[in-house]
Design a protein around this motif. Structure first.
Motif, short mmCIF file in Angstrom:
data_model
loop_
_atom_site.label_atom_id
_atom_site.label_comp_id
_atom_site.label_asym_id
_atom_site.label_seq_id
_atom_site.Cartn_x
_atom_site.Cartn_y
_atom_site.Cartn_z
N GLY A 294 0.80 -1.21 0.00
CA GLY A 294 0.00 0.00 0.00
C GLY A 294 0.84 1.26 0.00
N MET A 295 1.92 1.26 0.77
CA MET A 295 2.80 2.43 0.82
C MET A 295 3.52 2.62 -0.51
SD MET A 295 4.32 1.91 4.68
CE MET A 295 5.44 3.32 4.54
N GLY A 296 3.95 1.51 -1.12
CA GLY A 296 4.60 1.60 -2.43
C GLY A 296 3.65 2.12 -3.50
N SER A 297 2.41 1.63 -3.47
CA SER A 297 1.42 2.09 -4.44
C SER A 297 1.09 3.57 -4.21
CB SER A 297 0.15 1.24 -4.33
OG SER A 297 -0.79 1.60 -5.31
N TRP A 298 1.04 3.97 -2.93
CA TRP A 298 0.82 5.38 -2.61
C TRP A 298 1.91 6.25 -3.26
CZ3 TRP A 298 -2.55 7.97 1.09
CH2 TRP A 298 -2.21 9.31 1.31
N CYS A 299 3.16 5.87 -3.05
CA CYS A 299 4.28 6.64 -3.59
C CYS A 299 4.27 6.66 -5.11
CB CYS A 299 5.60 6.07 -3.09
SG CYS A 299 5.87 6.26 -1.31
N PHE A 300 3.90 5.54 -5.72
CA PHE A 300 3.87 5.46 -7.18
C PHE A 300 2.81 6.39 -7.77
CE2 PHE A 300 2.13 2.86 -10.89
CZ PHE A 300 2.88 3.56 -11.82
N HIS A 301 1.59 6.27 -7.28
CA HIS A 301 0.51 7.07 -7.86
C HIS A 301 0.63 8.54 -7.48
CE1 HIS A 301 -1.73 3.83 -9.73
NE2 HIS A 301 -1.49 3.09 -8.66
N MET A 302 1.32 8.83 -6.40
CA MET A 302 1.54 10.21 -6.02
C MET A 302 2.55 10.88 -6.95
SD MET A 302 2.70 11.79 -2.33
CE MET A 302 4.31 10.98 -2.36
N THR A 303 3.55 10.12 -7.41
CA THR A 303 4.65 10.71 -8.18
C THR A 303 4.67 10.31 -9.65
OG1 THR A 303 6.17 8.87 -7.70
CG2 THR A 303 6.05 10.66 -6.08
N LEU B 132 8.45 0.60 -9.19
CA LEU B 132 9.09 -0.63 -8.69
C LEU B 132 8.74 -0.86 -7.22
CD1 LEU B 132 12.64 -0.35 -10.30
CD2 LEU B 132 10.70 -1.73 -11.08
N LEU B 133 8.66 0.23 -6.45
CA LEU B 133 8.30 0.12 -5.04
C LEU B 133 6.87 -0.36 -4.86
CD1 LEU B 133 9.52 0.68 -2.22
CD2 LEU B 133 8.51 2.97 -2.34
N ASP B 134 6.07 -0.17 -5.89
CA ASP B 134 4.69 -0.68 -5.89
C ASP B 134 4.65 -2.13 -6.35
OD1 ASP B 134 1.97 -1.15 -6.21
OD2 ASP B 134 1.78 0.11 -7.98
N GLU B 135 5.25 -2.41 -7.49
CA GLU B 135 5.05 -3.70 -8.15
C GLU B 135 5.83 -4.84 -7.52
OE1 GLU B 135 3.93 -2.47 -12.69
OE2 GLU B 135 6.03 -2.39 -12.12
N LEU B 136 7.10 -4.62 -7.19
CA LEU B 136 7.90 -5.71 -6.65
C LEU B 136 7.39 -6.20 -5.29
CD1 LEU B 136 11.50 -4.66 -7.77
CD2 LEU B 136 10.00 -6.42 -8.75
N PRO B 137 6.99 -5.33 -4.37
CA PRO B 137 6.40 -5.83 -3.12
C PRO B 137 5.13 -6.65 -3.32
CG PRO B 137 7.14 -3.59 -2.80
CD PRO B 137 7.26 -3.87 -4.27
N MET B 138 4.41 -6.44 -4.44
CA MET B 138 3.26 -7.28 -4.74
C MET B 138 3.70 -8.74 -4.89
SD MET B 138 1.29 -4.81 -7.48
CE MET B 138 0.09 -6.06 -7.94
#
Length: 267
Positions: A74-83, A90-96
């Motif tokens: 969730g935090m990775g996806s937050w950072c991705f969609h915010m920026t 990568l911070l969104d997808e790899l933790p998935m």
């Protein structure tokens, strides 16, 4: 790159390899995709409380890791969609991938002695994660990530169906609810991708409060976050039953599901 007509904001030009249907920087100059960002709260806050509850209940560390892994997604996806930056993608997808590997480990270790460690399965999942990470960093092809993630989800589905069919049939409600919520999110994700132009045109013609309801990628976050959370509950319920606890699903404030349990009384 972002579709033509999207604005630029605080984070500068888009560098991600993915496009989403939400218009950029329409709510605030500091968040590229506002609704796709804030919808991740469902994957951040509840799992933190789940992890705290697991620590207090003395549960095995893998379940604490499951909750925390969902929070990291969730935090990775937050950072991705915010920026909308590639590094944040990568911070969104790899933790998935990593979180699903933890879920797979938990599901296949439900019927083992307490605090046991399956080193062969652990090694296999770590190796899988390393291979996926290495290949994805090299090829940068989102479809590859989606296929690898789909394989892990399929494995979880098959294992869950086995448990509710042959081991604990009374868990069908929880198991199938988790799966159904996740699949509904997947359906909305595809609608968002396929009919993006129509959705964007529709949003221009209706009041903002109605337009927000068509942010289907945000709904994907909400539904898959809830589905993943319910899956952890399902896995945890299965595990605590096997360990001869007495788990029960309760609803905080009549809304949010949690598992409460206590050791089985000795006869």
């Amino acid at each position: 790159m972002a579709p033509a007509g999207d604005r630029e904001g605080y984070w500068g030009p888009t560098t991600s390899t993915l496009d989403w249907c939400e218009e950029n920087y329409t709510v605030t100059w500091y968040i590229a995709e506002f609704w796709n960002t804030v919808s991740n709260l469902i994957m951040i806050i509840p799992p933190i409380f789940g992890a705290i509850q697991s620590v207090r209940g003395g549960l095995e560390k893998r379940y604490i890791a499951s909750y925390l892994a969902l929070t990291v997604v969730g935090m990775g996806s937050w950072c991705f969609h915010m920026t909308l930056k590639y590094e944040m993608q990568l911070l969104d997808e790899l933790p998935m991938i990593y979180s699903c590997c933890i879920f797979v480990y938990c599901m296949f270790e439900c019927f083992k002695t307490k605090n046991s460690v399956n080193y062969h399965l652990l090694f296999t999942l770590v190796l899988f994660s390393l291979i996926v990470t290495t290949v994805y960093l090299k090829v940068k092809e989102p479809v590859f990530h989606q296929v690898m993630y789909g394989m892990l989800v399929f494995t979880l589905v098959v294992r869950s169906i086995y448990i509710v069919t042959w081991v604990y049939p009374w868990l069908r409600g929880l198991g199938y609810t988790s799966l159904g919520v996740f699949l509904l999110g997947f359906l909305l994700w595809n609608i968002d991708n396929i009919f993006c132009d129509s959705l964007r045109n529709f949003r221009k013609k209706v009041p903002p409060i109605i337009a927000v309801t068509t942010q289907f990628h945000a709904w994907w976050h909400i539904l898959t976050g809830l589905g993943s959370y319910l899956h952890i509950l399902f896995s945890l319920y299965t595990r605590t039953l096997y360990l001869r606890y007495r788990p029960k699903v309760k609803f905080l404030f009549g809304i949010w599901p949690v598992i409460l349990f206590e050791p089985l009384r000795k006869q």
